[in-house]
Structures are given as structure tokens and as C-alpha cells.
Design an enzyme around this catalytic site. Structure first.
Site, mmCIF file in Angstrom:
data_model
loop_
_atom_site.group_PDB
_atom_site.id
_atom_site.type_symbol
_atom_site.label_atom_id
_atom_site.label_comp_id
_atom_site.label_asym_id
_atom_site.label_seq_id
_atom_site.Cartn_x
_atom_site.Cartn_y
_atom_site.Cartn_z
ATOM 1 N N HIS A 223 0.814 -1.221 0.000
ATOM 2 C CA HIS A 223 0.000 0.000 0.000
ATOM 3 C C HIS A 223 0.847 1.271 0.000
ATOM 4 C CE1 HIS A 223 0.228 1.088 4.391
ATOM 5 N NE2 HIS A 223 0.337 -0.211 4.572
ATOM 6 N N ASP B 55 6.002 2.246 6.542
ATOM 7 C CA ASP B 55 4.708 1.562 6.485
ATOM 8 C C ASP B 55 3.813 2.332 5.512
ATOM 9 O OD1 ASP B 55 2.301 0.268 6.924
ATOM 10 O OD2 ASP B 55 2.070 0.982 8.975
ATOM 11 N N GLU C 243 -5.113 1.487 2.680
ATOM 12 C CA GLU C 243 -4.952 0.344 3.585
ATOM 13 C C GLU C 243 -5.136 0.756 5.032
ATOM 14 O OE1 GLU C 243 -2.681 -2.407 6.267
ATOM 15 O OE2 GLU C 243 -2.447 -0.264 5.925
ATOM 16 N N GLU C 244 -4.694 1.969 5.371
ATOM 17 C CA GLU C 244 -4.685 2.400 6.765
ATOM 18 C C GLU C 244 -6.085 2.618 7.346
ATOM 19 O OE1 GLU C 244 -2.249 2.232 8.595
ATOM 20 O OE2 GLU C 244 -0.427 2.418 7.405
ATOM 21 N N ASP D 53 3.953 -6.054 3.702
ATOM 22 C CA ASP D 53 3.768 -4.942 4.640
ATOM 23 C C ASP D 53 4.885 -5.021 5.673
ATOM 24 O OD1 ASP D 53 2.596 -2.735 5.984
ATOM 25 O OD2 ASP D 53 0.601 -3.460 5.493
ATOM 26 N N HIS E 142 4.138 3.584 13.037
ATOM 27 C CA HIS E 142 3.206 4.704 13.112
ATOM 28 C C HIS E 142 3.766 5.866 13.948
ATOM 29 C CE1 HIS E 142 -0.818 2.849 11.593
ATOM 30 N NE2 HIS E 142 0.228 2.465 10.864
#
Length: 410
Positions: free
Chosen positions: A66, A179, A212-213, A235, A322
């Protein structure tokens, strides 16, 4: 990692792409793969599908990663010019105070630098100092008069962390948005390696997905539209090699010790076996991760699309997910490219993914990818000769209809 490949990774990471605003990174992907792919399409969601036709009648493989990153969104602009925000994806409010951010304002040609403000410790009551300030109580200061801010910024504008990519330590790199833009890098590199190796038996589709998130939304539509015979989602996963992480609960996942292959109900067991076989054939160190339920990756959507798609999940260990300082080992990314390239090259017409009915190892494949590198010049000469004898590019063979339920398992 060679300098040109490192610069491409840096470009991907530093190009803003908060969920729902992935166009700038999609543009980079199209530009990168244009000289390699046989076809590139972008769907109405914004996901990019680059296709490299196969050299034979093997099963088609989709590798999904992603493009979107977490961020913030403007919800209110005060008369004084301060911005209130909400999270786009999983943002931890505890890390925000004092951070520099980039506001991608509708009325500005370039991002506006802002800072996340918070009352200084001197003005905070003792009890407040122990608690995290909720996101809706934080504001972003652009250092501009209120009227100028209101002219430039609109509700719904997105914001990214104001940090970029750099290497540090021994083979490590830090950036926002590893990410999962490192996965986009991996997908592009795998396509390039397959082209260099003379192509996989079946078609290879690099799917750079969106959103995706907030629920693997791009993977849902990409898997439905591409309809691959087999898929692998890439991922990042949580490294557990730093203080405070319970290995008994989360497993032992270490940066620099190779790609991570997931195992569990979200993973087709034959795809898992083949990924392990590919790693062992190449002499690539790998790690295993238990996923006892659905995963929080594109794999969760791909596996249950249409009548079901045999799906695997490969990751690299990531520290501090994150946050603006996500950390990976660059060697893990390079090893993942080798693993997935080998996996793709091993997928011939006899591949079967029905659990309990397939042998993941087949004979007659190259000993290592190094053998393919040695053969690549001869293969390229053969293709050039065929083109010179004909009128342009050689025609691709008519693809056979691939049925995983009837494929041979011998």
C-alpha cells in the site's frame, strides 16, 4: 543497496501520500515502471496495477503493497489561524506535541510548515502533566496571520509529519512512512528483477494499493479487478528487538535477520510453504510470525475476494511503527526482493494451491538467482535476435486458462 535504488526509496518515503491522497506516489510508481511493465493501469480508487506478462502459461501472481501513510486532516480553522485536526489512520496523540508538520494546503503551491502546539510545562497543572493531551485539544500553528491561514487552508486538507529519510548506525534507515512505502519499493524492484531474469512463467502484477490504513480498501478493489491466481501482500511488521516488548506475547522478530513470513488462517498454507522453500533455496535467512486471526494488512481483503485467492504475507521488521521515526534494516528489504523474485520464478503451470493437494517444491528450477543473472545476457540476445527477424516486439503466447483445482501436483 545501490545508490540509485536508495534514492528511489527516499523519493517514495518523502513524497506525501496520506490515506486518500496517494496521487503523488502513484505518479512515481508509474514513472518508475513505465520502461519495464507491459501495461500500467490506475483504477478509480487510485491504486496502480503494473503488469509484466509471463513467458509461459504459469499462474498469475499479484504482489500488493500500500502507498498510503498515516497523517492528519484539518477539521477547523480558527479566526486566529490555528488548525484543529483529526487522525488519518492510526496516529498516537502522545507523539504529536512539539512536532513539525507539513500542511498540504489547497491554496498554497508548496506545503506550509506548521508546529503542533501544547501548553508549556510551566502552565500545566501537576495532574495534567501525567496525561496525554487528546488530539482534539491540540492545535497546529502555521506562524501566519489568521486571514492568511484561512485563505490558504481548507477543511479536509491533509497533513504529514515534517521529517524525511536518512541512514544511520550500521545498515539501518529511519523515516516516516516505511509503512508501507518500503513495500512499494519492493514490488517495483521485484518486477525489475523478473524482467532482468527473463520473466516469470505467469504474469506478474505489482499492485500499489490505496487506503490500507483505514481498512484495506484499495486491496479489496484491486484483488477483485486483477483476479490473480495467487497473491502475496507485503507490509511491515512489529520488530520486537528493543526494550519493552514482550517476546512471549508478540514473538521474536529482529531487524536485520531477514524477511518475515506469516503463518495462520489468513495465509494459504501452500503459499506459505512455497515462500519458505524459495527462501531456503536462495539461502536467505527468514523469520516466522504467527497470525492466529485475520491480519491488519492487504492480505485480509485479498484472501476472501471472489471465490477466494491463495494469499501469502511477507513483511520486514519495523521498529516504532506509526511514528515519524520508523526504523528498518536495509538488508531486509534487499533480501525480500530476492525472496519474492524466486517465489515468482518457481510458479509454473503445475502449481496447485489447494490445501493438502500440492507439493511446494518442484525440480528443474535454477539453483539460485545468481544462475539467472549469468543467463540473462544470453536470454537478452535471443530476444533481440527474434525482434530483428520479425516486425517489432515478439508476440506473447496465447495464455492458457489456469485452474488451480485441476492443476497437476506431480
Amino acid at each position: 543497496m545501490e545508490n540509485e535504488e536508495l534514492l528511489f526509496l527516499k523519493d517514495l518515503l518523502e513524497t506525501p501520500s496520506p490515506t486518500g491522497s496517494e496521487v503523488p506516489v502513484a505518479t512515481l510508481v508509474r514513472q518508475r515502471l513505465a520502461p519495464v511493465a507491459d501495461e500500467i493501469a490506475t483504477d478509480v480508487m487510485g491504486s496502480v496495477h503494473a503488469r509484466l506478462d509471463g513467458r509461459d502459461a504459469g499462474p498469475s501472481l499479484m504482489l500488493a503493497a500500500h502507498m498510503d501513510e498515516i497523517g492528519l486532516m484539518v477539521t477547523y480553522v480558527s479566526d486566529e489561524g490555528f488548525l484543529s485536526v483529526a487522525a488519518v489512520g492510526g496516529v498516537d496523540a502522545a507523539i504529536l506535541p512539539g512536532m513539525r508538520v507539513d500542511v498540504h494546503a489547497s491554496g498554497a503551491a508548496e506545503p506550509l510548515r506548521g508546529v503542533v502546539g501544547r501548553k508549556p510545562i510551566h502552565l500545566i497543572e501537576a495532574d495534567e502533566r501525567k496525561s496525554v493531551t487528546p488530539l482534539d485539544k491540540l492545535v497546529i500553528d502555521l506562524g501566519m496571520p489568521g486571514e492568511a491561514v484561512r485563505d490558504a487552508v481548507r477543511v479536509g486538507d491533509v497533513i504529514t509529519f515534517g521529517v524525511g529519510f536518512e541512514t544511520f548506525g550500521e545498515g539501518m534507515a529511519v523515516s516516516r512512512a516505511f509503512d508501507d512505502k518500503c513495500g512499494v519499493w519492493v514490488a517495483c524492484r521485484v518486477m525489475e528483477r523478473l524482467a532482468e531474469a527473463g520473466r516469470a512463467p505467469g504474469a506478474f502484477i505489482a499492485a500499489a494499493t490505496v487506503q490500507e490504513e483505514i481498512g484495506t480498501r484499495g486491496a479489496m478493489t484491486s484483488a477483485h479487478a486483477v483476479r490473480p491466481d495467487v497473491a502475496v501482500a507485503f507490509d511491515v511488521t512489529h520488530a520486537t528487538d528493543y526494550p519493552g516488548i514482550d517476546k512471549a506475547k508478540y514473538g521474536k522478530i529482529t531487524c536485520g535477520e531477514g524477511p518475515v513470513i506469516a503463518r495462520g488462517p489468513n495465509i494459504n498454507p501452500v503459499v506459505f510453504d512455497r515462500l519458505v522453500a524459495a527462501a531456503e533455496a536462495e539461502g536467505i535467512p527468514y523469520q516466522l510470525e504467527a497470525e492466529p486471526s485475520v491480519t491488519g494488512t492487504d492480505a485480509r481483503a485479498i484472501q476472501v475476494t471472489r471465490g477466494g485467492i491463495p494469499t501469502g504475507l511477507v513483511s520486514v521488521p519495523l521498529r516504532y511503527m506509526h511514528t515519524p521515526t520508523e526504523v528498518v534494516a536495509l538488508a531486509d528489504l534487499e533480501a525480500t526482493v530476492r525472496l519474492l523474485t524466486r517465489f515468482a520464478l518457481d510458479l509454473d503451470a503445475e502449481a496447485c494451491f489447494v490445501p493438502g493437494m500440492a507439493d511446494p517444491v518442484r525440480p528443474g528450477i535454477p539453483v539460485t538467482l545468481a544462475d539467472l543473472d549469468a543467463d540473462a545476457p544470453r536470454a537478452a540476445d535471443a530476444v533481440t535476435a527474434e525482434v530483428e527477424q520479425g516486425a517489432g516486439r515478439p508476440e506473447s503466447p496465447e495464455p492458457a486458462v489456469y485452474d488451480p483445482n485441476t492443476a497437476s501436483t506431480e
